[in-house]
Design a protein around this motif. Structure first.
Motif, PDB file in Angstrom:
ATOM      1  N   ILE A   1     142.933  22.269  13.754  1.00  0.00           N
ATOM      2  CA  ILE A   1     141.541  22.474  13.386  1.00  0.00           C
ATOM      3  C   ILE A   1     140.668  21.978  14.517  1.00  0.00           C
TER       4      ILE A   1
ATOM      5  N   HIS B   1     151.091  24.368   3.661  1.00  0.00           N
ATOM      6  CA  HIS B   1     150.578  23.643   4.835  1.00  0.00           C
ATOM      7  C   HIS B   1     151.169  22.233   4.885  1.00  0.00           C
ATOM      8  N   SER B   2     152.474  22.168   4.866  1.00  0.00           N
ATOM      9  CA  SER B   2     153.154  20.873   4.890  1.00  0.00           C
ATOM     10  C   SER B   2     154.513  21.018   5.557  1.00  0.00           C
TER      11      SER B   2
ATOM     12  N   LYS C   1     141.458  11.480  10.850  1.00  0.00           N
ATOM     13  CA  LYS C   1     142.189  12.606  11.435  1.00  0.00           C
ATOM     14  C   LYS C   1     141.842  12.728  12.914  1.00  0.00           C
TER      15      LYS C   1
ATOM     16  N   ASN D   1     147.645  12.753   9.570  1.00  0.00           N
ATOM     17  CA  ASN D   1     147.937  14.177   9.703  1.00  0.00           C
ATOM     18  C   ASN D   1     149.031  14.590   8.720  1.00  0.00           C
ATOM     19  N   LYS D   2     149.473  15.818   8.815  1.00  0.00           N
ATOM     20  CA  LYS D   2     150.445  16.349   7.854  1.00  0.00           C
ATOM     21  C   LYS D   2     151.818  15.695   7.947  1.00  0.00           C
TER      22      LYS D   2
ATOM     23  N   GLU E   1     144.959  16.120   2.930  1.00  0.00           N
ATOM     24  CA  GLU E   1     144.447  17.357   2.369  1.00  0.00           C
ATOM     25  C   GLU E   1     143.779  18.197   3.457  1.00  0.00           C
ATOM     26  N   ASP E   2     143.860  19.518   3.293  1.00  0.00           N
ATOM     27  CA  ASP E   2     143.216  20.426   4.246  1.00  0.00           C
ATOM     28  C   ASP E   2     141.699  20.270   4.201  1.00  0.00           C
ATOM     29  N   PRO E   3     141.040  20.453   5.363  1.00  0.00           N
ATOM     30  CA  PRO E   3     141.633  20.754   6.673  1.00  0.00           C
ATOM     31  C   PRO E   3     142.296  19.519   7.294  1.00  0.00           C
ATOM     32  N   CYS E   4     143.504  19.684   7.765  1.00  0.00           N
ATOM     33  CA  CYS E   4     144.267  18.570   8.321  1.00  0.00           C
ATOM     34  C   CYS E   4     145.187  19.091   9.412  1.00  0.00           C
ATOM     35  N   TRP E   5     145.327  18.305  10.491  1.00  0.00           N
ATOM     36  CA  TRP E   5     146.145  18.711  11.618  1.00  0.00           C
ATOM     37  C   TRP E   5     147.636  18.655  11.252  1.00  0.00           C
TER      38      TRP E   5
END
Length: 388
Positions: A19, A164-165, A354, A358-359, A382-386
């Motif tokens: 992001i 997204h994980s 962040k 991050n993830k 949680e999104d938005p997350c790198w």
């Protein structure tokens, strides 16, 4: 430069998932939600090595089986069945050559879970393979030392584009435990572990020192050390996470721990982050396998940054790569708040900023050496997350 180029090539497919760059410091993450606190267990060192982990693994067996099954399938899909079988067969040789009590504990874990000894061995040497982390030591205006860390794990290990994980990072979270290590009926030290992982990555020894470990990449890294261990039977070198456990059990002072971390020959390069109980006691010990460099809390920098240390996964005297710069945001947020605000709250907020958070982040831990306190909380970015 070769190391960073290789990492860049590996991360290139994911860079488009990044992001926008760092935009601001987190200020409201602390206190953490206590429903995310990891459960507490004890490891009784007076039991035989084969018995020490049985009670804990009876509860965590299903989670460990799910993790190992996923890693096995991922390895086969990436490398093929023949390569996996070759690795697995050599892990049997590694397992049988490990020193006690670690080999005994690994056999006990294998028996409790029904897993092959080879696969439990792979689980227990993952540092020598791949880990990411961020560690912070901060000293307040009264000279009190605080230590915190994010443990990030699972890069390239099963990215789920829908959720997204990272699959392995998510499977590790139910295995995270807060351990009290007991000997002769007394608490020796406390740590944060993955259940069934017999080494130490994060720990506190009351009134003596705190410790965290961060990955350090290098071409002469863990793979070379493992080959030397297997092919040349070079068993004088130490497995990194086994050395850390020996330090926690045997070192009586910050200086003794510092010497052991600095002077022991290792299988893999690493960063040891060590905090003490007295003013000025904090250091990043950058390790090659046979050499070391130390950045001390009060000596590594001057001016406004002399009260803290930040280590991610890159040498202090080099700039981190643009595609994995967690150090710059962490340093910025610490300087922004200043030493007057040095506290577990500040460290937790920085570790929640962040992309420091991050993830890949499986847990965040805080330590206070004089209280003998260590706490750890599961993290979900949680999104938005790198991605990393």
């Amino acid at each position: 430069m070769i190391r960073q180029a290789l990492l860049f090539l590996l991360t290139l497919p994911y860079i488009q998932a990044r992001i926008e760059p760092f935009t601001g410091c987190e200020t409201n993450a602390f206190p953490p939600n206590q429903s995310d606190a990891v459960p507490h267990y004890t490891i009784n060192l007076d039991l035989t090595p084969e018995e020490r982990w049985t009670k804990l693994l009876m509860e965590k067996k299903g989670h460990m089986l799910a993790l190992i099954d996923d890693v096995r399938n991922l390895t086969i899909s990436l490398l093929g069945q023949k390569v996996f079988s070759f690795i697995n067969n050599n892990l049997e040789k590694i397992a049988s050559s490990l020193p006690q009590p670690y080999f005994g504990e690994i056999k006990g874990i294998a028996k409790a879970t029904g897993l092959p000894v080879s696969e439990v061995t792979l689980y227990n040497i993952f540092y020598e393979v791949f880990t990411f982390c961020t560690s912070i030591i901060a000293q307040d205006t009264s000279g009190n030392i605080y230590h915190g860390r994010n443990l990030d794990f699972g890069l390239f290990m099963g990215w789920d584009p829908k959720k997204h994980s990272w699959r392995v990072a998510e499977l590790l979270k139910p295995l995270i435990v807060h351990l009290g290590w007991i000997k002769g009926g007394k608490l020796v030290y406390e740590s944060v572990n993955y259940a069934g992982y017999v080494g130490i990555l994060t720990a506190v020894k009351k009134n003596q020192f705190t410790f965290s470990l961060d990955e350090r990449f290098g071409l002469n890294g863990g793979y070379i050390g493992i080959l030397e261990w297997v092919l040349f039977k070079d068993h004088k070198q130490k497995w990194v996470s086994f050395l850390t456990r020996e330090v926690m059990e045997n070192a009586k002072t910050y200086e003794e721990a510092k010497h052991m971390f600095s002077h022991t020959r290792l299988l893999a390069p690493v960063y040891f982050i060590l905090g003490g109980a007295k003013k000025g006691e904090g250091s990043i010990i950058t390790r090659w396998r046979d050499n070391f460099h130390i950045n001390d809390l009060q000596e590594h920098m001057s001016g406004s940054e002399s009260w803290f240390l930040v280590e991610t996964n890159y040498d202090q005297w080099k700039s981190p790569p643009f595609f994995d710069d967690r150090r710059t945001p962490a340093v910025h947020c610490l300087k922004l708040r200043g030493q007057k605000n040095a506290s577990p709250k500040l460290i937790y907020n920085v570790l929640s900023t962040k992309p420091v958070f991050n993830k890949l982040t499986t847990y965040t831990s805080l330590m206070d050496v004089n209280r003998g306190y260590i706490g750890a909380w599961l993290r979900r970015c949680e999104d938005p997350c790198w991605p990393w």
